[in-house]
Design an enzyme around this catalytic site. Structure first.
Site, short mmCIF file in Angstrom:
data_model
loop_
_atom_site.label_atom_id
_atom_site.label_comp_id
_atom_site.label_asym_id
_atom_site.label_seq_id
_atom_site.Cartn_x
_atom_site.Cartn_y
_atom_site.Cartn_z
N MET A 173 0.86 -1.19 0.00
CA MET A 173 0.00 0.00 0.00
C MET A 173 0.89 1.23 0.00
SD MET A 173 -3.28 -0.48 0.17
CE MET A 173 -3.75 -2.15 -0.28
N HIS A 174 0.74 2.08 -0.97
CA HIS A 174 1.54 3.32 -0.95
C HIS A 174 0.86 4.48 -1.66
CE1 HIS A 174 2.36 2.07 -5.04
NE2 HIS A 174 2.86 3.27 -5.28
N ARG A 175 -0.30 4.26 -2.28
CA ARG A 175 -0.92 5.31 -3.06
C ARG A 175 -1.42 6.43 -2.13
NH1 ARG A 175 -0.68 5.29 -7.79
NH2 ARG A 175 0.10 3.19 -8.03
#
Ligand code: UD1
Length: 355
Positions: free
Chosen positions: A202-204
Protein backbone atom coordinates in the site's frame (compact mmCIF):
# COMPACT_ATOMS: atom_id res chain seq x y z
CA UNK A 1 23.72 11.43 -30.35
CA UNK A 2 22.96 8.56 -27.96
CA UNK A 3 19.67 7.14 -26.79
CA UNK A 4 19.25 8.75 -23.38
CA UNK A 5 17.12 6.85 -20.85
CA UNK A 6 15.65 8.68 -17.88
CA UNK A 7 14.75 6.66 -14.80
CA UNK A 8 14.08 7.80 -11.27
CA UNK A 9 11.65 5.74 -9.24
CA UNK A 10 11.45 2.07 -8.30
CA UNK A 11 8.86 1.00 -10.89
CA UNK A 12 11.01 2.40 -13.72
CA UNK A 13 13.86 -0.06 -13.24
CA UNK A 14 12.24 -3.36 -14.29
CA UNK A 15 10.76 -1.58 -17.34
CA UNK A 16 14.05 -0.02 -18.44
CA UNK A 17 16.29 -3.07 -17.93
CA UNK A 18 15.18 -5.06 -21.00
CA UNK A 19 15.28 -1.99 -23.24
CA UNK A 20 18.81 -1.12 -22.09
CA UNK A 21 19.91 -4.70 -22.66
CA UNK A 22 18.31 -4.97 -26.10
CA UNK A 23 19.84 -1.69 -27.32
CA UNK A 24 23.24 -2.76 -25.98
CA UNK A 25 22.91 -6.03 -27.92
CA UNK A 26 22.24 -3.96 -31.04
CA UNK A 27 25.44 -2.00 -30.48
CA UNK A 28 23.66 1.31 -29.84
CA UNK A 29 25.16 4.27 -28.00
CA UNK A 30 23.21 5.00 -24.84
CA UNK A 31 23.29 7.06 -21.68
CA UNK A 32 21.42 6.36 -18.46
CA UNK A 33 20.30 9.25 -16.29
CA UNK A 34 18.88 8.60 -12.82
CA UNK A 35 16.96 11.58 -11.52
CA UNK A 36 17.30 10.52 -7.88
CA UNK A 37 13.54 10.72 -7.25
CA UNK A 38 14.00 7.50 -5.29
CA UNK A 39 17.26 7.57 -3.37
CA UNK A 40 17.04 4.96 -0.58
CA UNK A 41 19.18 1.95 -1.47
CA UNK A 42 16.12 -0.26 -0.90
CA UNK A 43 14.11 1.75 -3.45
CA UNK A 44 16.82 2.11 -6.06
CA UNK A 45 20.36 0.69 -5.89
CA UNK A 46 19.42 -2.91 -5.13
CA UNK A 47 17.16 -2.95 -8.20
CA UNK A 48 19.88 -1.65 -10.50
CA UNK A 49 22.30 -4.26 -9.17
CA UNK A 50 19.93 -7.21 -9.35
CA UNK A 51 18.62 -6.36 -12.80
CA UNK A 52 22.05 -5.80 -14.34
CA UNK A 53 21.31 -2.16 -15.08
CA UNK A 54 24.58 -0.30 -15.70
CA UNK A 55 25.70 2.31 -13.23
CA UNK A 56 23.87 5.51 -14.24
CA UNK A 57 26.03 7.95 -16.20
CA UNK A 58 24.45 10.77 -14.19
CA UNK A 59 22.54 10.90 -10.93
CA UNK A 60 20.70 14.18 -10.52
CA UNK A 61 19.89 13.66 -6.83
CA UNK A 62 16.61 15.57 -6.98
CA UNK A 63 15.14 13.76 -3.95
CA UNK A 64 11.68 14.26 -2.49
CA UNK A 65 9.41 17.29 -2.46
CA UNK A 66 6.00 18.50 -3.46
CA UNK A 67 5.05 17.64 -7.03
CA UNK A 68 6.04 21.08 -8.31
CA UNK A 69 9.31 21.15 -6.41
CA UNK A 70 10.32 17.65 -7.47
CA UNK A 71 9.25 18.06 -11.09
CA UNK A 72 10.84 21.48 -11.42
CA UNK A 73 14.15 20.39 -9.89
CA UNK A 74 14.22 17.42 -12.25
CA UNK A 75 13.52 19.64 -15.27
CA UNK A 76 16.24 22.14 -14.43
CA UNK A 77 18.85 19.42 -14.09
CA UNK A 78 17.71 17.42 -17.11
CA UNK A 79 17.82 20.52 -19.32
CA UNK A 80 21.54 20.84 -18.64
CA UNK A 81 22.18 17.17 -19.35
CA UNK A 82 20.14 17.10 -22.57
CA UNK A 83 21.72 20.32 -23.82
CA UNK A 84 25.18 18.99 -23.17
CA UNK A 85 24.69 15.46 -24.54
CA UNK A 86 22.28 16.15 -27.44
CA UNK A 87 20.56 12.77 -27.37
CA UNK A 88 19.08 11.26 -30.53
CA UNK A 89 16.00 10.25 -28.52
CA UNK A 90 15.03 10.54 -24.85
CA UNK A 91 13.40 7.33 -23.61
CA UNK A 92 11.03 7.66 -20.64
CA UNK A 93 9.22 4.98 -18.66
CA UNK A 94 5.86 4.66 -16.95
CA UNK A 95 4.11 7.50 -15.17
CA UNK A 96 6.22 8.91 -12.36
CA UNK A 97 7.20 12.54 -11.90
CA UNK A 98 10.62 11.88 -13.47
CA UNK A 99 8.85 10.66 -16.62
CA UNK A 100 6.79 13.79 -17.25
CA UNK A 101 9.68 16.09 -16.30
CA UNK A 102 11.93 14.45 -18.89
CA UNK A 103 9.27 14.52 -21.60
CA UNK A 104 8.64 18.24 -21.09
CA UNK A 105 12.30 19.17 -21.21
CA UNK A 106 13.06 17.02 -24.25
CA UNK A 107 10.04 18.26 -26.20
CA UNK A 108 11.05 21.90 -25.69
CA UNK A 109 14.58 21.14 -26.86
CA UNK A 110 13.08 19.45 -29.95
CA UNK A 111 14.51 16.10 -28.96
CA UNK A 112 12.24 13.17 -29.87
CA UNK A 113 10.61 11.47 -26.89
CA UNK A 114 9.87 7.75 -26.74
CA UNK A 115 7.42 6.68 -24.02
CA UNK A 116 7.53 3.10 -22.80
CA UNK A 117 4.14 2.09 -21.35
CA UNK A 118 2.18 4.73 -23.27
CA UNK A 119 -1.60 5.01 -23.39
CA UNK A 120 -2.60 3.60 -20.00
CA UNK A 121 -5.55 5.53 -18.58
CA UNK A 122 -7.42 5.28 -15.28
CA UNK A 123 -9.61 8.28 -16.27
CA UNK A 124 -9.05 9.51 -12.72
CA UNK A 125 -7.26 12.84 -12.68
CA UNK A 126 -6.98 12.83 -8.90
CA UNK A 127 -4.14 10.32 -9.44
CA UNK A 128 -0.86 12.15 -10.01
CA UNK A 129 0.19 9.36 -12.37
CA UNK A 130 -2.81 10.00 -14.65
CA UNK A 131 -1.69 13.60 -15.17
CA UNK A 132 1.83 12.37 -15.87
CA UNK A 133 0.55 9.83 -18.41
CA UNK A 134 -1.65 12.33 -20.27
CA UNK A 135 1.05 14.95 -20.56
CA UNK A 136 3.84 12.53 -21.42
CA UNK A 137 1.84 10.91 -24.20
CA UNK A 138 0.86 14.25 -25.72
CA UNK A 139 4.55 15.18 -25.91
CA UNK A 140 5.85 11.84 -27.16
CA UNK A 141 6.90 11.01 -30.71
CA UNK A 142 7.17 7.25 -30.24
CA UNK A 143 4.45 5.65 -28.10
CA UNK A 144 5.16 2.09 -27.03
CA UNK A 145 2.13 0.33 -25.62
CA UNK A 146 1.75 -2.79 -23.49
CA UNK A 147 -1.83 -3.58 -24.51
CA UNK A 148 -4.40 -2.90 -27.23
CA UNK A 149 -6.64 -0.76 -24.99
CA UNK A 150 -3.73 1.66 -24.59
CA UNK A 151 -3.48 2.07 -28.37
CA UNK A 152 -7.24 2.78 -28.47
CA UNK A 153 -6.89 5.54 -25.87
CA UNK A 154 -4.09 7.18 -27.84
CA UNK A 155 -6.08 6.99 -31.06
CA UNK A 156 -9.07 8.62 -29.35
CA UNK A 157 -6.79 11.38 -28.09
CA UNK A 158 -5.70 12.10 -31.64
CA UNK A 159 -2.25 10.54 -31.63
CA UNK A 160 -1.40 9.62 -35.25
CA UNK A 161 -1.35 5.87 -35.79
CA UNK A 162 2.21 5.85 -37.13
CA UNK A 163 3.48 6.99 -33.75
CA UNK A 164 1.91 4.14 -31.77
CA UNK A 165 3.38 0.65 -31.44
CA UNK A 166 1.94 -2.34 -29.61
CA UNK A 167 5.09 -3.96 -28.26
CA UNK A 168 4.04 -5.89 -25.16
CA UNK A 169 5.20 -5.44 -21.61
CA UNK A 170 8.89 -4.98 -20.81
CA UNK A 171 8.28 -5.32 -17.08
CA UNK A 172 7.11 -8.84 -17.85
CA UNK A 173 10.36 -9.45 -19.75
CA UNK A 174 12.15 -8.75 -16.49
CA UNK A 175 9.77 -10.97 -14.54
CA UNK A 176 10.18 -13.93 -16.89
CA UNK A 177 13.95 -13.48 -17.18
CA UNK A 178 14.36 -13.57 -13.40
CA UNK A 179 11.79 -16.15 -12.40
CA UNK A 180 14.35 -18.90 -11.88
CA UNK A 181 16.29 -16.65 -9.50
CA UNK A 182 13.17 -15.67 -7.52
CA UNK A 183 13.15 -18.43 -4.96
CA UNK A 184 10.01 -18.38 -2.88
CA UNK A 185 11.23 -20.96 -0.34
CA UNK A 186 14.08 -18.65 0.61
CA UNK A 187 11.69 -15.71 0.74
CA UNK A 188 9.30 -17.63 3.01
CA UNK A 189 12.05 -18.82 5.31
CA UNK A 190 13.43 -15.31 5.70
CA UNK A 191 10.11 -14.17 7.09
CA UNK A 192 9.33 -17.26 9.15
CA UNK A 193 6.26 -18.18 7.09
CA UNK A 194 5.24 -21.80 7.44
CA UNK A 195 1.83 -21.98 5.78
CA UNK A 196 -0.29 -19.96 3.38
CA UNK A 197 0.26 -16.23 3.33
CA UNK A 198 -0.86 -13.08 1.56
CA UNK A 199 1.40 -10.28 0.35
CA UNK A 200 0.12 -6.73 0.76
CA UNK A 201 1.52 -3.44 -0.56
CA UNK A 202 0.00 0.00 0.00
CA UNK A 203 1.54 3.32 -0.95
CA UNK A 204 -0.92 5.31 -3.06
CA UNK A 205 -1.60 8.81 -1.66
CA UNK A 206 -5.38 8.15 -1.70
CA UNK A 207 -4.85 5.16 0.62
CA UNK A 208 -2.05 6.19 2.94
CA UNK A 209 -1.78 9.96 3.19
CA UNK A 210 -4.69 10.65 5.56
CA UNK A 211 -5.24 9.11 9.01
CA UNK A 212 -8.82 8.09 8.07
CA UNK A 213 -7.77 6.10 5.05
CA UNK A 214 -4.81 4.65 6.91
CA UNK A 215 -7.27 3.39 9.56
CA UNK A 216 -9.37 1.72 6.87
CA UNK A 217 -6.28 0.12 5.32
CA UNK A 218 -5.14 -1.19 8.69
CA UNK A 219 -8.60 -2.58 9.50
CA UNK A 220 -8.54 -4.37 6.15
CA UNK A 221 -5.07 -5.81 6.67
CA UNK A 222 -6.03 -7.00 10.15
CA UNK A 223 -9.19 -8.57 8.74
CA UNK A 224 -7.17 -10.48 6.15
CA UNK A 225 -4.65 -11.46 8.84
CA UNK A 226 -7.54 -13.08 10.75
CA UNK A 227 -7.71 -15.44 7.76
CA UNK A 228 -4.08 -15.85 6.70
CA UNK A 229 -0.59 -14.46 7.49
CA UNK A 230 0.00 -11.10 5.81
CA UNK A 231 3.45 -9.94 4.72
CA UNK A 232 3.58 -6.17 4.23
CA UNK A 233 6.74 -4.69 2.71
CA UNK A 234 6.17 -1.06 3.59
CA UNK A 235 6.92 1.83 1.23
CA UNK A 236 8.58 4.72 3.12
CA UNK A 237 5.69 6.99 2.18
CA UNK A 238 3.19 4.74 4.00
CA UNK A 239 5.22 4.02 7.10
CA UNK A 240 4.26 7.00 9.29
CA UNK A 241 0.48 6.85 8.78
CA UNK A 242 0.09 3.06 8.80
CA UNK A 243 2.30 2.78 11.88
CA UNK A 244 0.28 5.47 13.66
CA UNK A 245 -2.89 3.55 12.73
CA UNK A 246 -1.53 0.48 14.50
CA UNK A 247 -0.69 -1.75 11.56
CA UNK A 248 1.73 -3.83 13.63
CA UNK A 249 -0.86 -4.60 16.34
CA UNK A 250 -1.80 -7.96 14.83
CA UNK A 251 0.35 -11.05 15.38
CA UNK A 252 -0.14 -12.25 11.81
CA UNK A 253 0.77 -8.98 10.09
CA UNK A 254 4.50 -9.05 9.26
CA UNK A 255 5.66 -5.52 8.50
CA UNK A 256 9.01 -5.51 6.70
CA UNK A 257 11.21 -3.08 4.78
CA UNK A 258 10.77 -2.71 0.99
CA UNK A 259 12.22 -5.89 -0.54
CA UNK A 260 14.76 -6.29 -3.33
CA UNK A 261 13.24 -7.31 -6.66
CA UNK A 262 14.04 -11.03 -6.61
CA UNK A 263 12.90 -11.54 -3.06
CA UNK A 264 9.69 -9.63 -3.67
CA UNK A 265 8.88 -11.64 -6.78
CA UNK A 266 9.66 -14.80 -4.82
CA UNK A 267 7.23 -13.76 -2.11
CA UNK A 268 4.49 -12.89 -4.60
CA UNK A 269 5.02 -16.08 -6.52
CA UNK A 270 4.44 -18.17 -3.42
CA UNK A 271 1.48 -16.18 -2.10
CA UNK A 272 -2.14 -17.37 -1.96
CA UNK A 273 -3.30 -13.81 -2.42
CA UNK A 274 -1.99 -10.32 -3.09
CA UNK A 275 -3.67 -7.16 -1.85
CA UNK A 276 -2.29 -4.00 -3.39
CA UNK A 277 -2.80 -0.50 -4.70
CA UNK A 278 0.23 -0.70 -6.99
CA UNK A 279 0.07 -0.57 -10.79
CA UNK A 280 2.84 -2.97 -11.73
CA UNK A 281 1.92 -5.64 -9.21
CA UNK A 282 -1.46 -6.05 -10.91
CA UNK A 283 0.51 -7.10 -14.00
CA UNK A 284 3.04 -9.32 -12.24
CA UNK A 285 0.34 -11.28 -10.41
CA UNK A 286 -1.51 -11.79 -13.69
CA UNK A 287 1.54 -13.43 -15.21
CA UNK A 288 2.31 -15.42 -12.06
CA UNK A 289 -1.30 -16.59 -11.75
CA UNK A 290 -1.62 -15.24 -8.21
CA UNK A 291 -5.04 -13.80 -7.31
CA UNK A 292 -4.80 -10.02 -6.86
CA UNK A 293 -7.22 -7.74 -5.03
CA UNK A 294 -6.62 -4.13 -5.99
CA UNK A 295 -7.86 -1.63 -3.41
CA UNK A 296 -8.65 1.16 -5.85
CA UNK A 297 -11.78 2.47 -7.54
CA UNK A 298 -10.26 2.05 -11.02
CA UNK A 299 -7.30 0.63 -12.88
CA UNK A 300 -5.30 1.84 -15.86
CA UNK A 301 -4.48 -1.83 -16.50
CA UNK A 302 -7.83 -3.43 -17.40
CA UNK A 303 -6.24 -6.41 -19.17
CA UNK A 304 -5.24 -7.65 -15.73
CA UNK A 305 -8.96 -8.04 -15.07
CA UNK A 306 -10.15 -9.24 -18.48
CA UNK A 307 -7.16 -11.54 -19.12
CA UNK A 308 -5.77 -11.92 -15.64
CA UNK A 309 -6.17 -12.55 -11.95
CA UNK A 310 -6.99 -9.03 -10.83
CA UNK A 311 -10.18 -7.71 -9.19
CA UNK A 312 -10.96 -4.16 -8.13
CA UNK A 313 -12.21 -4.15 -4.56
CA UNK A 314 -13.43 -1.62 -2.02
CA UNK A 315 -12.91 -1.36 1.72
CA UNK A 316 -16.45 -2.71 2.09
CA UNK A 317 -16.02 -5.90 0.06
CA UNK A 318 -12.30 -6.70 0.22
CA UNK A 319 -12.61 -9.18 3.09
CA UNK A 320 -15.34 -11.11 1.27
CA UNK A 321 -13.19 -11.26 -1.83
CA UNK A 322 -10.24 -12.46 0.22
CA UNK A 323 -12.38 -15.20 1.72
CA UNK A 324 -13.53 -16.22 -1.79
CA UNK A 325 -9.99 -16.46 -3.04
CA UNK A 326 -8.76 -18.40 -0.02
CA UNK A 327 -11.65 -20.87 -0.29
CA UNK A 328 -10.42 -22.33 -3.58
CA UNK A 329 -7.01 -23.72 -4.53
CA UNK A 330 -4.81 -21.60 -6.77
CA UNK A 331 -5.33 -22.20 -10.49
CA UNK A 332 -2.75 -24.46 -12.15
CA UNK A 333 -2.99 -22.74 -15.53
CA UNK A 334 -4.11 -19.26 -16.48
CA UNK A 335 -4.19 -17.00 -19.54
CA UNK A 336 -1.70 -14.18 -20.06
CA UNK A 337 -2.31 -10.99 -22.12
CA UNK A 338 -1.03 -11.00 -25.72
CA UNK A 339 2.67 -10.12 -26.21
CA UNK A 340 3.49 -10.41 -22.51
CA UNK A 341 6.00 -12.97 -23.66
CA UNK A 342 9.42 -11.76 -22.56
CA UNK A 343 10.32 -10.12 -25.87
CA UNK A 344 8.95 -6.60 -25.46
CA UNK A 345 12.42 -5.10 -24.90
CA UNK A 346 13.56 -6.45 -28.25
CA UNK A 347 10.50 -5.08 -30.03
CA UNK A 348 11.01 -1.70 -28.36
CA UNK A 349 14.68 -1.63 -29.38
CA UNK A 350 13.73 -2.46 -32.98
CA UNK A 351 11.22 0.40 -33.06
CA UNK A 352 13.72 2.82 -31.49
CA UNK A 353 16.54 1.91 -33.85
CA UNK A 354 14.18 2.20 -36.82
CA UNK A 355 13.03 5.74 -35.98
C1 UD1 B 1 6.30 7.27 -6.81
C2 UD1 B 1 5.39 7.41 -8.02
C3 UD1 B 1 4.34 6.31 -8.00
C4 UD1 B 1 4.97 4.95 -7.87
C5 UD1 B 1 5.85 4.94 -6.64
C6 UD1 B 1 6.52 3.61 -6.45
C7 UD1 B 1 5.05 9.76 -8.70
C8 UD1 B 1 4.07 10.87 -8.76
N1 UD1 B 1 4.67 8.68 -8.00
O1 UD1 B 1 5.51 7.51 -5.66
O2 UD1 B 1 3.62 6.35 -9.21
O3 UD1 B 1 3.96 3.98 -7.74
O4 UD1 B 1 6.85 5.96 -6.79
O5 UD1 B 1 7.35 3.60 -5.34
O6 UD1 B 1 6.11 9.86 -9.27
N2 UD1 B 1 10.74 8.35 0.04
C9 UD1 B 1 11.78 7.84 0.75
N3 UD1 B 1 12.84 7.32 0.09
C10 UD1 B 1 12.90 7.26 -1.26
C11 UD1 B 1 11.83 7.80 -2.00
C12 UD1 B 1 10.74 8.33 -1.35
O7 UD1 B 1 11.77 7.87 1.98
O8 UD1 B 1 13.89 6.73 -1.80
C13 UD1 B 1 9.56 8.91 0.74
C14 UD1 B 1 9.70 10.38 1.03
O9 UD1 B 1 9.05 10.65 2.22
C15 UD1 B 1 8.91 11.00 -0.11
C16 UD1 B 1 7.81 10.00 -0.30
O10 UD1 B 1 8.42 8.73 -0.05
O11 UD1 B 1 8.46 12.27 0.17
C17 UD1 B 1 7.18 10.01 -1.66
O12 UD1 B 1 8.16 9.83 -2.68
P1 UD1 B 1 7.84 10.30 -4.18
O13 UD1 B 1 8.97 9.99 -5.06
O14 UD1 B 1 7.34 11.70 -4.19
O15 UD1 B 1 6.58 9.43 -4.61
P2 UD1 B 1 6.17 7.90 -4.27
O16 UD1 B 1 5.08 7.92 -3.28
O17 UD1 B 1 7.36 7.08 -4.01
Amino acid sequence: GPFLHVVGARPNFPKAAPVLHALRDRGQDQLLVHTGQHYDDAMSRVFLDELGIPHPDRNLAVGSGTHAVQTAATMVRLEEVFTETRPRTVVVYGDVNSTVAAALVAAKLHIPVAHVEAGLRSFDRTMPEEINRLVTDQLSDVLLATSADAIDHLTHEGVPEERTHLVGNPMIDTLLANLDRADNDAARATHGLTGDYAVATMHRPANVDTPDRAQAVVATLHGIADQVDVVLPLHPRARPTLTAAGVTDHPRVHVIEPRPYLEFIGLVRGARLVVTDSGGIQEETTVLGVPCLTLRPNTERPVTITHGTNRLVTFDDVLDHAQDVLAVPRAQTWPVPPLWDGKAGQRIADVLVGT
